[in-house]
Scaffold this motif. Structure first.
Motif, PDB file in Angstrom:
ATOM      1  N   HIS A  94       0.826  -1.203   0.000  1.00 15.99           N
ATOM      2  CA  HIS A  94       0.000   0.000   0.000  1.00 15.99           C
ATOM      3  C   HIS A  94       0.865   1.260   0.000  1.00 15.99           C
ATOM      4  CE1 HIS A  94      -3.350  -2.503   0.238  1.00 15.99           C
ATOM      5  NE2 HIS A  94      -3.561  -2.571   1.546  1.00 15.99           N
ATOM      6  N   LYS A  95       2.018   1.191   0.629  1.00 12.67           N
ATOM      7  CA  LYS A  95       2.931   2.340   0.625  1.00 12.67           C
ATOM      8  C   LYS A  95       3.460   2.617  -0.780  1.00 12.67           C
ATOM      9  CE  LYS A  95       4.622   1.623   5.357  1.00 12.67           C
ATOM     10  NZ  LYS A  95       5.810   1.314   6.191  1.00 12.67           N
TER      11      LYS A  95
ATOM     12  N   ASP B 186       1.750   1.677  -3.892  1.00 15.52           N
ATOM     13  CA  ASP B 186       0.710   2.091  -4.838  1.00 15.52           C
ATOM     14  C   ASP B 186      -0.338   3.020  -4.225  1.00 15.52           C
ATOM     15  OD1 ASP B 186      -0.893   0.394  -3.297  1.00 15.52           O
ATOM     16  OD2 ASP B 186      -0.646  -1.282  -4.658  1.00 15.52           O
ATOM     17  N   GLY B 187      -0.319   3.180  -2.896  1.00 15.48           N
ATOM     18  CA  GLY B 187      -1.240   4.122  -2.264  1.00 15.48           C
ATOM     19  C   GLY B 187      -2.656   3.641  -2.103  1.00 15.48           C
TER      20      GLY B 187
ATOM     21  N   THR C 250      -5.252   3.881   1.320  1.00 24.50           N
ATOM     22  CA  THR C 250      -4.641   4.872   2.212  1.00 24.50           C
ATOM     23  C   THR C 250      -5.136   6.260   1.825  1.00 24.50           C
ATOM     24  OG1 THR C 250      -2.703   5.166   0.779  1.00 24.50           O
ATOM     25  CG2 THR C 250      -2.561   3.467   2.474  1.00 24.50           C
TER      26      THR C 250
ATOM     27  N   GLY D  88       0.829   6.951  -2.871  1.00 22.38           N
ATOM     28  CA  GLY D  88       1.926   6.018  -2.674  1.00 22.38           C
ATOM     29  C   GLY D  88       3.194   6.500  -3.353  1.00 22.38           C
TER      30      GLY D  88
END
Length: 255
Positions: free
Chosen positions: A174-175, A177-178, A181, A185
């Motif tokens: 997730h960090k 591709d974002g 959240t 990302g």
């Protein structure tokens, strides 16, 4: 040939103007000493000499003398080698920070320095098996029940750890591709930085063609490059191009 009457005054005036401009540059540097990304500037000067030092009317007693000092440009005092070293180390530092955060998330459920966990469960099972080496206890339902209970406890801990590791892995993706959240990302940040750097390159080029060195825009670009180096290894190449004005008189521009 007799030197022009006011030539000496012009030479002195050029020196006064040059020193005034240097004071302006120094004041600008001091005013921006706390500005993020600002690069110290200096005034580049050169001597004003004859373009054609030998004149038809000059005699053997004449000596060529210049006409003062010229202000060529205001340039940045920046070392490309140090920039490259900083960005390389910046990338390594960011990588180590990311690894540290990932290990910290794993330590939340795998750290057994204060809480009994998987290792303790293995020790309990080993003790049960050691106790059951006695032939009289092999088929004892009490010891068998204790062993089964400890094996089930260990299985529960292993399943829980596996699920936590899987969730930690999803968080790391997730960090990148974002997804899921509230922030962009790494991929979106990289694309945004590359787009901003490209836009700054075009703006710098247009300003330089108009005679403006665009030093502040270059500072903004350097900040973007420094931030980009946190995510991916980069190499920056510097080169110059020469352009000519399409309308006469054709004036060469070097950027």
């Amino acid at each position: 040939m007799v030197r022009a009457t006011f030539s000496g005054f012009d030479t002195a005036l050029s020196a006064l103007r040059m020193n005034q401009k240097k004071l302006d540059v120094v004041g600008h540097n001091l005013a921006n000493m706390n500005t993020e990304g600002y690069t110290r500037q200096e005034l580049k000067t050169s001597s004003i000499n004859y373009e054609n030092p030998t004149s038809f009317y000059m005699n053997s007693n004449d000596v060529n003398v210049g006409f003062g000092v010229a202000m060529d440009e205001v340039r940045q005092l920046r070392d490309q080698f140090l920039d490259g070293q900083y960005r390389t180390q910046n990338g390594k530092s960011s990588y180590n920070e990311s690894i540290g955060e990932s290990l910290k998330s794993l330590s939340l459920f795998l750290d057994e320095t204060k809480v009994n966990g998987i290792r303790s469960s293995f020790d309990d099972i080993q003790r049960s098996l050691t106790n059951m080496q006695d032939p009289s206890k092999v088929q004892d339902p009490v010891y068998e029940g204790e062993l089964m209970s400890r094996v089930q406890a260990m299985t529960t801990l292993m399943n829980s750890a596996a699920e936590s590791i899987h969730q930690a892995e999803k968080n790391e993706f997730h960090k990148i591709d974002g997804t899921n959240t509230s922030e962009n990302g790494a991929v979106q940040k990289i694309n945004s930085l590359v787009s901003d750097i490209g836009d700054l390159n075009n703006r710098i080029k247009k300003n330089q063609l108009l005679g403006n060195p665009a030093l502040e825009l270059q500072d903004q670009r350097n900040l973007k490059l420094d931030e980009l180096s946190k995510y991916v290894p980069i190499e920056v190449e510097h080169f110059s191009e020469e352009y000519s004005s399409p309308t006469p008189p054709t004036t060469p521009y070097r950027i």
